[in-house]
Design a protein around this motif. Structure first.
Motif, mmCIF file in Angstrom:
data_model
loop_
_atom_site.group_PDB
_atom_site.id
_atom_site.type_symbol
_atom_site.label_atom_id
_atom_site.label_comp_id
_atom_site.label_asym_id
_atom_site.label_seq_id
_atom_site.Cartn_x
_atom_site.Cartn_y
_atom_site.Cartn_z
ATOM 1 N N ARG A 85 12.041 63.408 -20.698
ATOM 2 C CA ARG A 85 13.032 62.117 -20.044
ATOM 3 C C ARG A 85 12.233 61.340 -18.976
ATOM 4 O O ARG A 85 12.786 60.516 -18.421
ATOM 5 C CB ARG A 85 14.301 62.774 -19.513
ATOM 6 N N ARG A 86 10.732 61.734 -18.697
ATOM 7 C CA ARG A 86 9.967 61.173 -18.057
ATOM 8 C C ARG A 86 10.625 61.256 -16.449
ATOM 9 O O ARG A 86 10.551 60.260 -15.843
ATOM 10 C CB ARG A 86 9.632 59.759 -18.157
ATOM 11 N N ARG A 87 11.166 62.459 -16.028
ATOM 12 C CA ARG A 87 11.833 62.616 -14.910
ATOM 13 C C ARG A 87 10.748 63.532 -13.914
ATOM 14 O O ARG A 87 11.176 64.097 -13.159
ATOM 15 C CB ARG A 87 13.233 63.347 -15.106
ATOM 16 N N LEU A 88 9.679 63.913 -14.388
ATOM 17 C CA LEU A 88 9.072 64.743 -13.600
ATOM 18 C C LEU A 88 8.451 64.453 -12.133
ATOM 19 O O LEU A 88 8.199 65.084 -11.474
ATOM 20 C CB LEU A 88 7.675 65.373 -14.341
ATOM 21 N N GLY A 89 8.332 62.960 -12.220
ATOM 22 C CA GLY A 89 8.101 62.268 -10.747
ATOM 23 C C GLY A 89 9.061 62.956 -9.804
ATOM 24 O O GLY A 89 9.044 62.824 -8.483
ATOM 25 N N ASP A 90 10.469 62.975 -10.163
ATOM 26 C CA ASP A 90 11.678 63.504 -9.315
ATOM 27 C C ASP A 90 11.703 64.799 -9.102
ATOM 28 O O ASP A 90 12.786 65.264 -8.377
ATOM 29 C CB ASP A 90 13.070 63.020 -10.189
ATOM 30 N N LEU A 91 10.895 65.681 -9.612
ATOM 31 C CA LEU A 91 10.894 67.218 -9.743
ATOM 32 C C LEU A 91 10.788 67.426 -8.126
ATOM 33 O O LEU A 91 11.437 68.314 -7.763
ATOM 34 C CB LEU A 91 9.697 67.790 -10.301
ATOM 35 N N PRO A 92 10.198 67.026 -7.019
ATOM 36 C CA PRO A 92 10.360 67.654 -5.652
ATOM 37 C C PRO A 92 11.692 67.373 -5.283
ATOM 38 O O PRO A 92 12.267 68.292 -4.810
ATOM 39 C CB PRO A 92 9.222 66.812 -4.964
ATOM 40 N N VAL A 93 12.500 66.222 -5.365
ATOM 41 C CA VAL A 93 13.867 66.001 -5.112
ATOM 42 C C VAL A 93 14.749 66.838 -5.795
ATOM 43 O O VAL A 93 15.693 67.554 -5.032
ATOM 44 C CB VAL A 93 14.109 64.422 -5.211
ATOM 45 N N ILE A 94 14.580 67.115 -7.163
ATOM 46 C CA ILE A 94 15.411 68.058 -7.989
ATOM 47 C C ILE A 94 15.212 69.393 -7.502
ATOM 48 O O ILE A 94 16.093 70.075 -7.401
ATOM 49 C CB ILE A 94 14.836 67.758 -9.439
ATOM 50 N N ALA A 95 13.965 69.910 -7.283
ATOM 51 C CA ALA A 95 13.784 71.243 -6.883
ATOM 52 C C ALA A 95 14.540 71.525 -5.111
ATOM 53 O O ALA A 95 15.461 72.520 -5.291
ATOM 54 C CB ALA A 95 12.327 71.515 -6.626
ATOM 55 N N LYS A 96 14.232 70.507 -4.475
ATOM 56 C CA LYS A 96 15.033 70.693 -3.176
ATOM 57 C C LYS A 96 16.534 70.698 -3.351
ATOM 58 O O LYS A 96 17.145 71.333 -2.526
ATOM 59 C CB LYS A 96 14.645 69.536 -2.121
ATOM 60 N N ARG A 97 17.146 69.802 -3.888
ATOM 61 C CA ARG A 97 18.570 69.822 -4.341
ATOM 62 C C ARG A 97 19.063 70.980 -4.917
ATOM 63 O O ARG A 97 20.046 71.423 -4.677
ATOM 64 C CB ARG A 97 18.941 68.321 -5.014
ATOM 65 N N LEU A 98 18.344 71.459 -6.068
ATOM 66 C CA LEU A 98 18.487 72.684 -6.535
ATOM 67 C C LEU A 98 18.770 73.799 -5.543
ATOM 68 O O LEU A 98 19.552 74.566 -5.908
ATOM 69 C CB LEU A 98 17.798 73.134 -7.822
ATOM 70 N N ARG A 99 17.716 73.918 -4.898
ATOM 71 C CA ARG A 99 17.839 75.036 -3.780
ATOM 72 C C ARG A 99 18.734 74.863 -3.016
ATOM 73 O O ARG A 99 19.561 76.048 -2.651
ATOM 74 C CB ARG A 99 16.175 74.956 -2.856
ATOM 75 N N THR A 100 19.251 73.573 -2.608
ATOM 76 C CA THR A 100 20.375 73.703 -1.619
ATOM 77 C C THR A 100 21.649 74.232 -2.462
ATOM 78 O O THR A 100 22.514 74.754 -1.892
ATOM 79 C CB THR A 100 20.576 72.155 -1.239
ATOM 80 N N LEU A 101 21.975 73.711 -3.587
ATOM 81 C CA LEU A 101 22.787 74.090 -4.248
ATOM 82 C C LEU A 101 23.051 75.305 -4.476
ATOM 83 O O LEU A 101 24.032 76.148 -4.604
ATOM 84 C CB LEU A 101 22.989 73.314 -5.833
ATOM 85 N N ALA A 102 22.155 76.279 -5.107
ATOM 86 C CA ALA A 102 21.801 77.749 -5.096
ATOM 87 C C ALA A 102 22.018 78.260 -3.635
ATOM 88 O O ALA A 102 22.895 79.437 -3.919
ATOM 89 C CB ALA A 102 20.489 78.034 -5.581
ATOM 90 N N ASP A 103 21.425 77.910 -2.751
ATOM 91 C CA ASP A 103 21.906 78.648 -1.509
ATOM 92 C C ASP A 103 23.438 78.359 -1.207
ATOM 93 O O ASP A 103 24.177 79.256 -0.662
ATOM 94 C CB ASP A 103 21.104 77.799 -0.238
ATOM 95 N N GLU A 104 24.058 77.285 -1.183
ATOM 96 C CA GLU A 104 25.506 77.075 -1.066
ATOM 97 C C GLU A 104 25.940 78.377 -1.900
ATOM 98 O O GLU A 104 27.193 78.759 -1.276
ATOM 99 C CB GLU A 104 25.916 75.906 -1.414
ATOM 100 N N LYS A 105 25.716 78.203 -3.153
ATOM 101 C CA LYS A 105 26.601 79.269 -3.993
ATOM 102 C C LYS A 105 26.491 80.643 -3.280
ATOM 103 O O LYS A 105 27.405 81.345 -3.526
ATOM 104 C CB LYS A 105 26.207 79.170 -5.246
#
Length: 181
Positions: A85-105
């Motif tokens: 989907r040509r979204r690897l450029g967004d990977l740092p933002v995706i990883a940070k948000r994923l970490r936040t969601l996982a931490d909240e859970k």
């Protein structure tokens, strides 16, 4: 769709996949590791984002990196979707948000302790325990040194900052003196 909105959507989708499969912690770690490698290795970034290279070749490169890193099939597939989907450029933002969601859970809050010099481990542990009792959540502490603080500590938890540094006290004193002058 804006890059930030897309990153949020992908982070939530990966979060859901990890939660449903019971692999959230591992998946979050894998995405974070790959994001760090992607940022730190310009050769990898150029190879995976190069539109001149055919997609099957870029997929093989990604699969090889994932295999070498011993990523799970779920982690590898999530990265392949981002590649396609040509979204690897967004990977740092995706990883940070994923970490936040996982931490909240998981009921985790990340705190950054900044000090002018090294701190004894016992002090860091006491500060961590105090934060956990005040916030009622498990705390993961990251320690950083910043000589400009002169002394004391600065603690950041989410959007909150607790400034017990000498620099902070001097700045507050300066503000008070300027207001009363």
């Amino acid at each position: 769709m804006s890059s930030g909105a897309a990153a949020e959507r992908y982070a939530r989708a990966i979060f859901e996949l990890g939660s449903e499969s019971g692999q959230l912690d591992r998946l979050t770690q894998e995405i974070s590791e790959f994001a760090a490698s992607f940022q730190q290795l310009p050769e990898l970034r150029r190879a995976l984002e190069n539109p001149v290279l055919e997609e099957p070749l870029r997929e093989r490169v990604l699969r090889q990196v994932a295999r070498h890193s011993q990523f799970s099939p779920l982690g590898t597939n999530a990265l392949l979707v981002l590649l396609k989907r040509r979204r690897l450029g967004d990977l740092p933002v995706i990883a940070k948000r994923l970490r936040t969601l996982a931490d909240e859970k998981n009921g985790i809050v990340r705190a950054k302790i900044v000090s002018a010099g090294s701190l004894p481990e016992s002090y860091v542990n006491q500060l961590k325990q105090r934060l956990e009792s005040v916030l009622g959540k498990r705390i993961i502490v990251e320690h950083e040194e910043d000589r400009s603080l002169i002394g004391g500590v600065l603690v950041r938890v989410g959007d909150n900052t607790f400034d017990g540094s000498i620099r902070g006290r001097l700045e507050e004193l300066e503000r008070r003196l300027l207001v009363s002058a």
